[in-house]
Design a protein around this motif. Structure first.
Motif, PDB file in Angstrom:
ATOM      1  N   VAL A  44     -20.040   9.653  66.175  1.00  0.00           N
ATOM      2  CA  VAL A  44     -19.248   8.694  66.945  1.00  0.00           C
ATOM      3  C   VAL A  44     -18.357   7.877  66.006  1.00  0.00           C
ATOM      4  O   VAL A  44     -17.185   7.644  66.292  1.00  0.00           O
ATOM      5  N   TYR A  45     -18.912   7.483  64.871  1.00  0.00           N
ATOM      6  CA  TYR A  45     -18.120   6.741  63.877  1.00  0.00           C
ATOM      7  C   TYR A  45     -16.950   7.602  63.386  1.00  0.00           C
ATOM      8  O   TYR A  45     -15.812   7.127  63.322  1.00  0.00           O
ATOM      9  N   GLN A  46     -17.207   8.852  63.060  1.00  0.00           N
ATOM     10  CA  GLN A  46     -16.146   9.737  62.564  1.00  0.00           C
ATOM     11  C   GLN A  46     -15.058   9.937  63.613  1.00  0.00           C
ATOM     12  O   GLN A  46     -13.865   9.911  63.295  1.00  0.00           O
ATOM     13  N   GLN A  47     -15.468  10.124  64.855  1.00  0.00           N
ATOM     14  CA  GLN A  47     -14.498  10.278  65.950  1.00  0.00           C
ATOM     15  C   GLN A  47     -13.633   9.026  66.065  1.00  0.00           C
ATOM     16  O   GLN A  47     -12.415   9.114  66.212  1.00  0.00           O
ATOM     17  N   ALA A  48     -14.259   7.865  65.978  1.00  0.00           N
ATOM     18  CA  ALA A  48     -13.517   6.606  66.079  1.00  0.00           C
ATOM     19  C   ALA A  48     -12.562   6.437  64.897  1.00  0.00           C
ATOM     20  O   ALA A  48     -11.418   6.002  65.072  1.00  0.00           O
ATOM     21  N   ARG A  49     -13.007   6.776  63.693  1.00  0.00           N
ATOM     22  CA  ARG A  49     -12.161   6.620  62.495  1.00  0.00           C
ATOM     23  C   ARG A  49     -10.977   7.570  62.499  1.00  0.00           C
ATOM     24  O   ARG A  49      -9.955   7.297  61.891  1.00  0.00           O
TER      25      ARG A  49
END
Length: 157
Positions: A107-112
């Motif tokens: 989820v963090y990678q998708q957001a970044r």
């Protein structure tokens, strides 16, 4: 259900402090439409009638479509949200629910991929803000249905 108190009228200093975060977020580089969509999505998760009423009316006034609002709870299964919106929804859902007491790396990678570091901080601040409003409104049984679009605009501008 009768409200336990009118937190928006009685809350005074607390509400002023919360409105300050709204003022900050109104100047964020994250699009206001996305911020209002995540306010609506988090309010769906939390079941806050007042905030659902407020943000649905504000979004419709901003030109959002009824179809996108009605299907927001199923955003993963419909084709009409952008990759940026999807990343925002995944982020705020994870921050709100903290699955396994963390925000998953995926989820963090998708957001970044969609948001700068500053924008991601702002999305997190927006999530904190709406969760706070949801909890106040739910705890004190503030009913939905009477919000007028722009009602709090002067306090958060």
């Amino acid at each position: 259900m009768e409200p336990r108190m009118n937190v928006h009228a009685i809350g005074g200093n607390l509400m002023k402090a919360m409105y300050q975060l709204g003022i900050y977020l109104s100047k964020s580089s994250v699009e206001q439409r996305i911020l209002h969509l995540i306010y609506y999505r988090v309010s769906q998760i939390n079941g806050c009638a007042f905030c659902l009423d407020m943000h649905s009316k504000d979004l419709l006034t901003m030109g959002e479509t009824a179809q996108r609002l009605l299907l927001l709870d199923a955003w993963r299964e419909v084709p009409f949200y952008t990759d940026r919106e999807r990343a925002a929804f995944a982020w705020v859902e994870a921050v709100t629910t903290l699955p396994n007491k963390q925000v998953p790396d995926q989820v963090y990678q998708q957001a970044r991929e969609q948001f700068s570091e500053e924008e991601l901080l702002d999305l997190t601040a927006a999530t904190i803000a709406i969760n706070g409003y949801n909890r106040l409104n739910i705890a004190f049984q503030v009913p939905g249905g009477s919000y007028v679009p722009g009602q709090f605009a002067a306090k958060t501008a």
